[in-house]
Write an enzyme that holds these catalytic residues in place. Structure first.
Site, PDB file in Angstrom:
ATOM      1  N   ASP A 153      34.403  40.328  34.119  1.00  0.00           N
ATOM      2  CA  ASP A 153      33.486  39.366  34.619  1.00  0.00           C
ATOM      3  C   ASP A 153      32.158  39.685  33.741  1.00  0.00           C
ATOM      4  OD1 ASP A 153      32.095  37.741  36.117  1.00  0.00           O
ATOM      5  OD2 ASP A 153      33.447  38.261  37.884  1.00  0.00           O
ATOM      6  N   HIS A 168      36.133  34.807  45.474  1.00  0.00           N
ATOM      7  CA  HIS A 168      35.138  35.730  46.361  1.00  0.00           C
ATOM      8  C   HIS A 168      33.966  34.938  46.920  1.00  0.00           C
ATOM      9  CE1 HIS A 168      33.592  35.652  42.379  1.00  0.00           C
ATOM     10  NE2 HIS A 168      32.477  36.240  42.908  1.00  0.00           N
TER      11      HIS A 168
HETATM   12  C1  GLC Z   1      28.844  33.412  40.772  1.00  0.00           C
HETATM   13  C2  GLC Z   1      29.663  34.668  41.519  1.00  0.00           C
HETATM   14  C3  GLC Z   1      28.978  34.852  42.788  1.00  0.00           C
HETATM   15  C4  GLC Z   1      27.451  35.685  42.526  1.00  0.00           C
HETATM   16  C5  GLC Z   1      26.760  34.605  41.536  1.00  0.00           C
HETATM   17  C6  GLC Z   1      25.427  35.107  41.047  1.00  0.00           C
HETATM   18  O1  GLC Z   1      28.871  32.356  41.447  1.00  0.00           O
HETATM   19  O2  GLC Z   1      30.801  34.209  41.544  1.00  0.00           O
HETATM   20  O3  GLC Z   1      29.592  35.656  43.554  1.00  0.00           O
HETATM   21  O4  GLC Z   1      26.742  35.505  43.686  1.00  0.00           O
HETATM   22  O5  GLC Z   1      27.460  33.959  40.509  1.00  0.00           O
HETATM   23  O6  GLC Z   1      25.688  35.766  39.891  1.00  0.00           O
END
Ligand code: GLC
Length: 527
Positions: free
Chosen positions: A98, A324
């Site tokens: 990620d 998530h």
């Molecule tokens: C994305 C992620 C999320 C996170 C956000 C900020 O949407 O999937 O979990 O809180 O970015 O990085």
């Protein structure tokens, strides 16, 4: 199979805090993932995407990165990571990381320097502006987690921009040095053998150069998250973002067989732009349409057809049921329809992404107020925005803490874990887990499913029918989105069909008079 792994394969998302803990601190770790690779092999997935594992103060549970080239000790070490990659590759499982480029942690050394003085060389790596008269923020932008997207900083008397928490300052992607540093971070992991990246909030990277106010959203109602108060005209999806995506892709293309996946929440016509000019952008701009769709056959038929039609020539489709950040699929559609959803996900044309524990049928886990962890829930309480109910520990067995950890888990387990766990469900021929595994096996075995063409056969009432065709085989999928039995008149055309999979086992169909049971789905091999 003519296609490449990220086209014919299936991605499985692991939220590392919640998969498997091995050191008893109640938070999952890399060694835990390593130990569970045999389960993933048995299940039959092709790649794991691991949510962030980099050093982080964990204000947003790893989506606030303080070092792009390390592993947070909570999860293990670089040596543990290398061992995990080697063990995954030995099982033919790819590893996708990620990448969180929009913002760093406020603990990142770059931000510490940037906030130190207005003339620090790192100042322009973030987005700093003077406030308006009276101490108001520079513009009306709202954080995705509620409240202003600007925080004043006493040291230099200016505001910095943060699309998420104040602890997640946005990088300035208009600065070429930022780009160079971030591409170096990509190469750090590519050199270690990583097979690709899921790029966090890809559509937010570049902001309007003049930082203009967003217009109000006429459809906003106060029951919604604060981010909906305005239309995201100037803080998202700016044309220059596509240049950045092409640059990231070019970094990956210096290596063989890597994949760039983009997290992009945009309407279809904008989403497909992220494939890039001449497909030089993201290979898989995440397609989240099934997440918010009303769960009926006509609605799903329409969105699948529109998506297929909107793809650029040669653009490879992909499908996502949950992640998530979203309520789990079983929480949205119920246990019976979660089986239909599994069959849909694994038989549509394009790369499916599964979310860990969806194969066990986990739903919305109740989180007592004192156990809430998610900073979004804490920022905007009472709107049911919290993401903890979808992030609870994986349920491995009926033992202590479901086999997840010897210590108290960081989020509560679902109360059903004594019956709904891997050990119990893998031996049950009627379980959702068994269905998932069978569908994954079919998808691997049948070219029609993993690489074949897609055609919408039709919708009858609440039944959706489509086929997948490769040179020598035709597979027809028939899905009853309703909870009443329904006959399908088109059945005559399926004469000679063999049932490859059914949500209701055992199942034999009577040719010429196909009546689907409530919530039933079938995968048929038609000669
Ligand atoms: C994305 C992620 C999320 C996170 C956000 C900020 O949407 O999937 O979990 O809180 O970015 O990085």
């Amino acid at each position: 199979m003519a296609s490449v792994w990220w086209q014919h394969g299936v991605v499985y998302q692991i939220y590392p805090r919640s998969f498997q803990d091995t050191d008893g601190d109640g938070v999952g770790d890399l060694t835990g993932i390593h130990q569970r690779l045999d389960y993933l092999s048995w299940l039959g997935i092709d790649a794991i995407w691991i949510s962030p594992i980099f050093p982080s103060p964990m204000a947003d549970f790893g989506y606030d990165v303080s070092d792009y080239c390390g592993i947070d000790p909570l999860f293990g070490s670089l040596a543990d990571f290398d061992a995990l990659v080697a063990a995954a590759h030995a099982r033919n499982i790819k590893v996708i990381l990620d990448f969180v480029p929009n913002h760093t942690s406020d603990h990142h050394p770059w931000f510490i320097k940037s906030r130190a003085s207005r003339d620090n060389p790192k100042r322009d790596w973030y987005i700093w502006r003077d406030g308006k008269a009276g101490g108001a923020p520079p513009n009306n932008w709202v954080s995705q987690f509620g409240g202003p997207a600007w925080t004043p900083d006493a040291a230099t008397g200016q505001f910095y921009l943060h699309s998420f928490l104040a602890q997640q300052p946005d990088l300035n992607w208009r600065n070429p040095d930022v780009r160079t540093a971030m591409y170096d971070a990509l190469r750090f992991w590519l050199d270690r053998g990583v097979d690709g990246f899921r790029v966090d909030v890809l559509w937010l990277l570049i902001k309007d150069a003049a930082l203009r106010d967003n217009p109000p959203n006429p459809a906003y109602v106060p029951a919604q998250a604060g981010i909906n108060r305005f239309l995201s005209l100037y803080n998202a999806d700016q044309p220059e973002t596509l240049d950045v995506v092409a640059e990231m892709r070019a970094v990956l293309d210096r290596y063989s067989d890597r994949v760039l996946i983009g997290e992009i929440y945009l309407p279809l016509e904008r989403l497909v732009a992220y494939y890039g000019k001449d497909l030089r952008g993201a290979q898989l701009p995440f397609n989240f349409q099934l997440i918010n769709a009303a769960w009926t056959a006509p609605v799903v038929a329409k969105l699948v057809a529109e998506y297929e039609a909107a793809l650029p020539p040669g653009g490879w489709p992909n499908w996502v049921l949950g992640n998530h950040d979203q309520p789990r699929i079983a929480a949205r559609v119920g246990a019976a329809q979660a089986r239909i959803a599994a069959m849909l996900l694994l038989t549509l044309r394009g790369t499916p992404t599964m979310y860990y524990a969806d194969e066990l049928g986990l739903g919305r886990v109740v989180i007592p107020p004192a156990a809430v962890q998610d900073p979004w829930e804490k920022n905007e309480p009472g709107l049911a925005l919290g993401r903890d109910p979808s992030r609870t520990p994986m349920q491995w067995d009926a033992g202590v803490n479901a086999g997840f950890s010897s210590g108290p888990p960081w989020l509560p387990l679902d109360t059903n874990y004594r019956s709904d766990n891997v050990e119990a469900l893998r031996g049950d021929p009627a379980s959702l887990l068994t269905l998932y595994r069978h569908l994954l096996e079919l998808r691997r075995q049948h070219t029609a499913l993993n690489s074949g063409s897609f055609r919408l056969v039709g919708v009858e009432g609440n039944v959706l029918m489509y086929d997948r065709v490769a040179a020598d085989e035709r597979i027809v999928v028939v899905l009853n989105f309703g909870d009443s039995a329904q006959g399908v008149s088109i059945a005559e055309k399926f004469s000679g069909a063999a049932v490859l999979a059914s949500t209701h086992t055992p199942r034999h169909i009577e040719l010429g008079a196909l009546t689907l049971q409530p919530n039933e789905g079938l995968v048929l091999l038609v000669s």
